[in-house]
Enzyme design. Sequence first.
Site, short mmCIF file in Angstrom:
data_model
loop_
_atom_site.label_atom_id
_atom_site.label_comp_id
_atom_site.label_asym_id
_atom_site.label_seq_id
_atom_site.Cartn_x
_atom_site.Cartn_y
_atom_site.Cartn_z
N ASP A 101 26.53 15.34 31.42
CA ASP A 101 27.83 16.06 32.95
C ASP A 101 28.15 14.65 33.35
O ASP A 101 28.26 13.77 32.46
CB ASP A 101 26.14 15.47 33.73
CG ASP A 101 25.09 16.71 33.41
OD1 ASP A 101 25.45 17.15 33.11
OD2 ASP A 101 24.43 16.48 34.54
N1 URA Z 1 20.65 15.90 30.85
C1 URA Z 1 20.94 16.17 31.52
O1 URA Z 1 20.26 16.34 32.73
N2 URA Z 1 22.49 15.77 31.91
C2 URA Z 1 23.12 14.90 30.64
O2 URA Z 1 24.09 14.78 31.24
C3 URA Z 1 22.26 15.52 29.42
C4 URA Z 1 21.07 15.91 30.06
#
Ligand code: URA
Length: 235
Positions: A101
């Site tokens: 993310d």
């Molecule tokens: N899980 C998440 O919620 N976000 C990420 O960036 C990676 C794994």
Amino acid sequence: MRLDKFLSDMGAGTRSELKKDIRKGNASVDGVTVKDPGFSVSPSSRVIYKGSVIGYDEFEYYMLNKPAGVISASEDDREPTVVDLITGLKRKDLFPVGRLDRDTEGLLLITNDGALAHRLLSPKHHVDKVYYVKVSGILTGSDVELFGEGLVLTDGLECLPADLRIISTSDEDYESEAEITIREGKFHQVKRMFSSVGAEVIYLKRLSMGSLSLDPALVPGEYRPLTPEELSSLK
Ligand code: URA
């Protein structure tokens, strides 16, 4: 392959710039000046362009410590991407292996090796991914058990068993730190898992993926090529 493709794959310029420069006599192959951009070369040809020897690597592999605020994509018209962070001579076909993310930090492999990416991301292969996480909320032994049994999220998503290791909890700050190992990579998976036990993720950092661990010497935004040992154990 064509000489102009060889050079553009290696990040020496765009195909149109390279064609012009080659026609002007700025490239040589195995000691002979070549003015035809379509001249046939192989990865083992000794290519010199504007005075520099350009070696050909079919694949490149970089370990990036992704900073918060950049998106996990190859290119974007409006926002900085993880591939924009790889600077200097670089090939045009690099991409991130999987997505973190925008606000997540940590280990991201950047490569142009589609077969390796496919193996690492394929749901069949259950590659371990370890994250350090800070949450708002107090994690307990019962959360460890629930994660270990395989959570069912509020939207019905059934997660594979995950290992949760609580590092610390603070009643005063109403926060906990933990490490979690998951073997799949669904959209916002870690955040959704914690949210289903009433804890909101406030910081997330990927520490490892399969055999590849984030080099602690890399500060967010820094990257380096994988070592031959890292690459062979990943493969
Ligand atoms: N899980 C998440 O919620 N976000 C990420 O960036 C990676 C794994």
